[in-house]
Design a protein around this motif. Structure first.
Motif, PDB file in Angstrom:
ATOM      1  N   PHE A  10       0.625  -1.318   0.092  1.00 54.94           N
ATOM      2  CA  PHE A  10       0.096  -0.073   0.052  1.00 54.94           C
ATOM      3  C   PHE A  10       0.767   1.480  -0.004  1.00 54.94           C
ATOM      4  CE2 PHE A  10      -2.429   3.195   2.054  1.00 54.94           C
ATOM      5  CZ  PHE A  10      -3.416   3.405   1.376  1.00 54.94           C
ATOM      6  N   TYR A  11       1.716   1.373   0.954  1.00 55.34           N
ATOM      7  CA  TYR A  11       2.746   2.585   0.957  1.00 55.34           C
ATOM      8  C   TYR A  11       3.584   2.895  -0.242  1.00 55.34           C
ATOM      9  CZ  TYR A  11       6.740   0.745   3.147  1.00 55.34           C
ATOM     10  OH  TYR A  11       7.865  -0.246   3.424  1.00 55.34           O
ATOM     11  N   ILE A  12       4.060   1.674  -0.727  1.00 55.81           N
ATOM     12  CA  ILE A  12       4.975   1.724  -2.104  1.00 55.81           C
ATOM     13  C   ILE A  12       4.127   2.119  -2.951  1.00 55.81           C
ATOM     14  CG2 ILE A  12       6.091   0.309  -3.707  1.00 55.81           C
ATOM     15  CD1 ILE A  12       7.028  -1.373  -1.458  1.00 55.81           C
ATOM     16  N   LYS A  13       2.789   1.757  -3.303  1.00 53.53           N
ATOM     17  CA  LYS A  13       1.956   2.362  -4.396  1.00 53.53           C
ATOM     18  C   LYS A  13       1.621   3.731  -4.181  1.00 53.53           C
ATOM     19  CE  LYS A  13      -0.045  -1.929  -5.707  1.00 53.53           C
ATOM     20  NZ  LYS A  13      -1.154  -3.215  -5.741  1.00 53.53           N
ATOM     21  N   LEU A  14       1.401   4.048  -2.863  1.00 45.89           N
ATOM     22  CA  LEU A  14       1.004   5.399  -2.150  1.00 45.89           C
ATOM     23  C   LEU A  14       2.219   6.322  -2.944  1.00 45.89           C
ATOM     24  CD1 LEU A  14      -1.051   7.343  -1.533  1.00 45.89           C
ATOM     25  CD2 LEU A  14      -0.125   6.772   0.929  1.00 45.89           C
ATOM     26  N   ILE A  15       3.544   5.825  -2.508  1.00 47.85           N
ATOM     27  CA  ILE A  15       4.608   6.649  -2.898  1.00 47.85           C
ATOM     28  C   ILE A  15       4.929   6.818  -4.262  1.00 47.85           C
ATOM     29  CG2 ILE A  15       7.022   6.857  -2.818  1.00 47.85           C
ATOM     30  CD1 ILE A  15       6.609   5.349   0.223  1.00 47.85           C
ATOM     31  N   ALA A 134      10.739  20.295  -4.204  1.00 44.18           N
ATOM     32  CA  ALA A 134       9.948  18.822  -4.220  1.00 44.18           C
ATOM     33  C   ALA A 134      10.751  17.656  -3.464  1.00 44.18           C
ATOM     34  CB  ALA A 134      10.118  18.498  -5.721  1.00 44.18           C
ATOM     35  N   ILE A 135      11.874  17.938  -3.382  1.00 41.45           N
ATOM     36  CA  ILE A 135      12.561  17.013  -2.466  1.00 41.45           C
ATOM     37  C   ILE A 135      12.203  16.967  -1.082  1.00 41.45           C
ATOM     38  CG2 ILE A 135      14.944  16.403  -1.462  1.00 41.45           C
ATOM     39  CD1 ILE A 135      16.288  17.300  -3.894  1.00 41.45           C
ATOM     40  N   PRO A 136      11.846  17.831  -0.314  1.00 46.30           N
ATOM     41  CA  PRO A 136      11.267  17.914   1.091  1.00 46.30           C
ATOM     42  C   PRO A 136       9.928  17.484   0.860  1.00 46.30           C
ATOM     43  CG  PRO A 136      11.774  20.375   0.360  1.00 46.30           C
ATOM     44  CD  PRO A 136      12.487  19.344  -0.414  1.00 46.30           C
ATOM     45  N   SER A 137       9.176  17.880  -0.324  1.00 43.89           N
ATOM     46  CA  SER A 137       7.903  17.449  -0.564  1.00 43.89           C
ATOM     47  C   SER A 137       7.906  15.972  -0.365  1.00 43.89           C
ATOM     48  CB  SER A 137       7.359  18.118  -1.413  1.00 43.89           C
ATOM     49  OG  SER A 137       7.167  19.491  -1.469  1.00 43.89           O
ATOM     50  N   PHE A 138       8.841  15.456  -1.273  1.00 41.21           N
ATOM     51  CA  PHE A 138       8.898  13.713  -1.484  1.00 41.21           C
ATOM     52  C   PHE A 138       9.108  13.251   0.187  1.00 41.21           C
ATOM     53  CE2 PHE A 138      11.032   9.843  -2.090  1.00 41.21           C
ATOM     54  CZ  PHE A 138      10.254   9.362  -2.988  1.00 41.21           C
ATOM     55  N   ILE A 139       9.922  13.821   0.763  1.00 38.96           N
ATOM     56  CA  ILE A 139      10.248  13.313   1.995  1.00 38.96           C
ATOM     57  C   ILE A 139       8.999  13.262   2.973  1.00 38.96           C
ATOM     58  CG2 ILE A 139      11.441  13.446   4.297  1.00 38.96           C
ATOM     59  CD1 ILE A 139      13.710  14.393   2.436  1.00 38.96           C
ATOM     60  N   LEU A 140       8.301  14.621   3.064  1.00 41.17           N
ATOM     61  CA  LEU A 140       7.082  14.591   3.806  1.00 41.17           C
ATOM     62  C   LEU A 140       5.958  13.734   3.287  1.00 41.17           C
ATOM     63  CD1 LEU A 140       6.690  18.461   4.204  1.00 41.17           C
ATOM     64  CD2 LEU A 140       7.210  16.910   5.893  1.00 41.17           C
ATOM     65  N   MET A 141       5.896  13.621   1.951  1.00 42.75           N
ATOM     66  CA  MET A 141       5.080  12.732   1.412  1.00 42.75           C
ATOM     67  C   MET A 141       5.217  11.220   1.914  1.00 42.75           C
ATOM     68  SD  MET A 141       4.883  10.210  -1.372  1.00 42.75           S
ATOM     69  CE  MET A 141       6.237  10.894  -2.346  1.00 42.75           C
ATOM     70  N   SER A 145       2.821   8.887   3.685  1.00 45.66           N
ATOM     71  CA  SER A 145       2.314   7.424   3.267  1.00 45.66           C
ATOM     72  C   SER A 145       2.381   6.452   4.344  1.00 45.66           C
ATOM     73  CB  SER A 145       3.172   7.257   2.126  1.00 45.66           C
ATOM     74  OG  SER A 145       3.220   8.029   1.090  1.00 45.66           O
ATOM     75  N   LEU A 146       3.524   6.670   4.959  1.00 42.72           N
ATOM     76  CA  LEU A 146       3.718   5.507   6.177  1.00 42.72           C
ATOM     77  C   LEU A 146       2.553   5.662   7.215  1.00 42.72           C
ATOM     78  CD1 LEU A 146       7.538   5.599   6.629  1.00 42.72           C
ATOM     79  CD2 LEU A 146       6.243   3.878   5.552  1.00 42.72           C
ATOM     80  N   VAL A 147       2.488   6.931   7.672  1.00 45.47           N
ATOM     81  CA  VAL A 147       1.187   7.252   8.475  1.00 45.47           C
ATOM     82  C   VAL A 147      -0.040   6.722   8.090  1.00 45.47           C
ATOM     83  CG1 VAL A 147       0.065   8.871   9.990  1.00 45.47           C
ATOM     84  CG2 VAL A 147       2.679   8.931   9.680  1.00 45.47           C
ATOM     85  N   LEU A 153      -4.761   0.575   7.556  1.00 46.02           N
ATOM     86  CA  LEU A 153      -4.618  -0.903   7.857  1.00 46.02           C
ATOM     87  C   LEU A 153      -5.030  -1.149   9.417  1.00 46.02           C
ATOM     88  CD1 LEU A 153      -1.665  -1.541   5.596  1.00 46.02           C
ATOM     89  CD2 LEU A 153      -4.149  -2.072   5.031  1.00 46.02           C
ATOM     90  N   LYS A 154      -5.072  -0.235  10.226  1.00 43.76           N
ATOM     91  CA  LYS A 154      -5.381  -0.523  11.653  1.00 43.76           C
ATOM     92  C   LYS A 154      -6.483  -1.135  11.879  1.00 43.76           C
ATOM     93  CE  LYS A 154      -5.404   1.898  16.256  1.00 43.76           C
ATOM     94  NZ  LYS A 154      -5.795   3.174  16.781  1.00 43.76           N
ATOM     95  N   PRO A 155      -7.442  -1.205  11.256  1.00 40.55           N
ATOM     96  CA  PRO A 155      -8.902  -2.018  11.470  1.00 40.55           C
ATOM     97  C   PRO A 155      -8.505  -3.364  11.207  1.00 40.55           C
ATOM     98  CG  PRO A 155      -9.408   0.158  10.401  1.00 40.55           C
ATOM     99  CD  PRO A 155      -7.844   0.220  10.335  1.00 40.55           C
ATOM    100  N   ILE A 156      -7.712  -3.721  10.058  1.00 45.29           N
ATOM    101  CA  ILE A 156      -7.390  -4.846   9.548  1.00 45.29           C
ATOM    102  C   ILE A 156      -6.693  -5.607  10.533  1.00 45.29           C
ATOM    103  CG2 ILE A 156      -6.188  -6.493   7.821  1.00 45.29           C
ATOM    104  CD1 ILE A 156      -7.175  -4.347   5.669  1.00 45.29           C
ATOM    105  N   VAL A 157      -5.550  -5.007  11.215  1.00 40.94           N
ATOM    106  CA  VAL A 157      -4.813  -5.384  12.189  1.00 40.94           C
ATOM    107  C   VAL A 157      -5.693  -5.689  13.345  1.00 40.94           C
ATOM    108  CG1 VAL A 157      -2.812  -4.844  13.581  1.00 40.94           C
ATOM    109  CG2 VAL A 157      -2.617  -4.041  11.248  1.00 40.94           C
ATOM    110  N   GLN A 158      -6.652  -4.771  13.826  1.00 42.39           N
ATOM    111  CA  GLN A 158      -7.425  -5.302  15.039  1.00 42.39           C
ATOM    112  C   GLN A 158      -8.246  -6.502  14.849  1.00 42.39           C
ATOM    113  OE1 GLN A 158      -9.556  -1.444  15.214  1.00 42.39           O
ATOM    114  NE2 GLN A 158      -8.074  -0.619  16.621  1.00 42.39           N
ATOM    115  N   ILE A 159      -8.911  -6.529  13.613  1.00 37.86           N
ATOM    116  CA  ILE A 159      -9.544  -7.660  13.080  1.00 37.86           C
ATOM    117  C   ILE A 159      -8.590  -8.962  13.240  1.00 37.86           C
ATOM    118  CG2 ILE A 159     -10.973  -8.881  11.465  1.00 37.86           C
ATOM    119  CD1 ILE A 159     -12.139  -5.963  10.631  1.00 37.86           C
ATOM    120  N   ASN A 160      -7.405  -8.819  12.587  1.00 37.94           N
ATOM    121  CA  ASN A 160      -6.683  -9.962  12.651  1.00 37.94           C
ATOM    122  C   ASN A 160      -6.253 -10.451  14.019  1.00 37.94           C
ATOM    123  OD1 ASN A 160      -4.676 -11.767  11.349  1.00 37.94           O
ATOM    124  ND2 ASN A 160      -3.329 -10.567  12.113  1.00 37.94           N
ATOM    125  N   LYS A 161      -5.973  -9.611  14.880  1.00 39.04           N
ATOM    126  CA  LYS A 161      -5.477  -9.662  16.185  1.00 39.04           C
ATOM    127  C   LYS A 161      -6.483 -10.593  16.924  1.00 39.04           C
ATOM    128  CE  LYS A 161      -3.684  -7.558  20.244  1.00 39.04           C
ATOM    129  NZ  LYS A 161      -3.052  -6.503  21.000  1.00 39.04           N
TER     130      LYS A 161
END
Length: 424
Positions: A10-15, A134-141, A145-147, A153-161
């Motif tokens: 997910f985060y790779i595709k978002l990046i 664009a470089i700091p923008s990419f870092i912020l992005m 993306s990670l956040v 995915l937190k709900p899926i993690v909760q359901i899986n747990k």
């Protein structure tokens, strides 16, 4: 090898998507700024040429004007098309733009302007600075993306747990109160599944306990009777009575074992390939077969339907298990010379198969679908409706038995099937 982590995917595709957006936006902005810069320069040259044209300066009176950044001169050329034109060229690592403006006869006003400063300005201020941002923008992005990936995915993690901590002794429900709307369907499906598993486990436990009890009782009776027979000599009649009792108890155990085997066959039939049948014709044929069984008690069986044909994809063995149990129970509990009715009713996307008897009715507070639940004093081990319940669950159908509400004695057993069109 592609990562199997949905979080990482997910985060790779978002990046990647965000990076392509930033790059595309940067290119569009640069080209727009570049075009605007050069359009302004060309407009200035054109206005300058028009001002010179208004003074109507002749070729012999015009003196070439040379400044630091541009050259203005009159040229004569018969091969050039008489129209306003702009061109760009590079010379000695410098950039120039040239305007040819038609004046009179074959004369053209030519203005050549040095645009090296503007080119460098565009590159250094806009291009460099924009991509530097664009470089700091990419870092912020990247951080964003990670956040976002973790939060989404937190709900899926909760359901899986929640699921990973479940077992047959702790089939707790997933709390849907704080779940996002997109996960409600998944959570509700899991809760429905855990309910079915819990019911299944409960019934299985009751079944095993019931089997042990039902088999232990006749064995204890036979053992006690035989022990009494061996304590002293008995008459021939007493020995015969003991043997007859043993045979009777063995027959009862055989019935029990046959019912247990039926449970295994019913559960195995859940994997049977579903096929397309005409449900109306199928039930009508079955009712005709049951008439031979009901004739022993001089009971009439009638069949009726509000449709003449109904093609449905169903597991035939499972359906037959339910229908057979309904009709056999109706015959068992209906007095001689009475009537049993089998009806099909289709309404929208639901099909209801009902069996009406004229028996003694039921206690609706008793769960008749639990194993070893019996009604009245009729013979049986109490597993028929349990088998029907297993079959209905496998068909994703609803099964029920209620007392009749039409003023007649007896009850009605219903099976409700879904007849939604199959999706390709």
């Amino acid at each position: 090898m592609e990562s199997r982590s949905i979080y990482r995917q997910f985060y790779i595709k978002l990046i990647i998507a965000t990076s392509l957006f930033i790059i595309t936006l940067s290119i569009i902005f640069y080209e727009y700024a570049k075009s605007s810069f050069y359009d302004n320069i060309q407009d200035n040259l054109l206005n300058q040429a028009k001002q010179i044209e208004k003074g109507y300066i002749t070729a012999d009176k015009f003196q070439n004007v040379i400044s630091q950044f541009q050259i203005i001169e009159i040229i004569s050329n018969q091969t050039i098309k008489k129209e306003i034109s702009f061109s760009k060229f590079n010379k000695d690592n410098k950039s120039y733009t040239k305007l040819l403006f038609p004046m009179y006869d074959n004369a053209f006003l030519q203005i050549t302007r040095d645009i090296t400063l503007e080119r460098d300005l565009l590159y250094s201020i806009i291009f460099k600075n924009f991509f530097a941002l664009a470089i700091p923008s990419f870092i912020l992005m990247l951080i964003y993306s990670l956040v976002v990936s973790k939060s989404l995915l937190k709900p899926i993690v909760q359901i899986n747990k929640k699921l990973s901590n479940m077992d047959e002794n702790s089939l707790s429900q997933i709390d849907t109160k704080d779940l996002p709307m997109e996960f409600l369907t998944l959570a509700n499906s899991i809760n429905s599944l855990t309910n079915r598993i819990g019911t299944y486990v409960k019934f299985k436990k009751e079944l095993f306990i019931g089997i042990a009890h039902e088999l232990k009782t006749p064995l204890a009776v036979m053992k006690l009777k035989n022990e009494l027979m061996l304590k002293k000599d008995r008459t021939k009649q007493e020995y015969e009575d003991a043997l007859k009792l043993n045979i009777k108890e063995i027959d009862n155990m055989n019935i029990m074992i046959s019912s247990i085997l039926d449970i295994g066959r019913t559960e195995g039939a859940q994997f049977e390939q579903a096929k397309n049948i005409d449900l109306v014709k199928y039930i009508q044929n079955k009712v005709n077969d049951y008439k031979m069984l009901s004739s022993k008690k001089d009971i009439e069986i009638k069949f009726s339907s509000n449709i003449s044909q109904l093609d449905i994809i169903i597991q035939e063995t499972l359906f037959n298990q339910i229908l057979q149990n309904f009709v056999q129970n109706a015959i068992k509990f209906t007095p001689n010379h009475k009537l049993i009715e089998v009806k099909i009713k289709k309404l929208d996307e639901e099909v209801t198969v009902s069996v009406f008897d004229n028996g003694i009715g039921i206690d609706e507070n008793v769960d008749l679908f639990a194993p070893f639940k019996k009604v009245g004093k009729e013979n049986g081990v109490g597993l028929g409706l349990y088998l029907a319940k297993i079959a209905s669950d496998a068909l994703n159908a609803q099964i029920s038995i209620k007392n009749r509400q039409d003023g007649k004695n007896g009850c009605v057993a219903k099976l409700v099937l879904s007849n939604k069109p199959q999706q390709d």
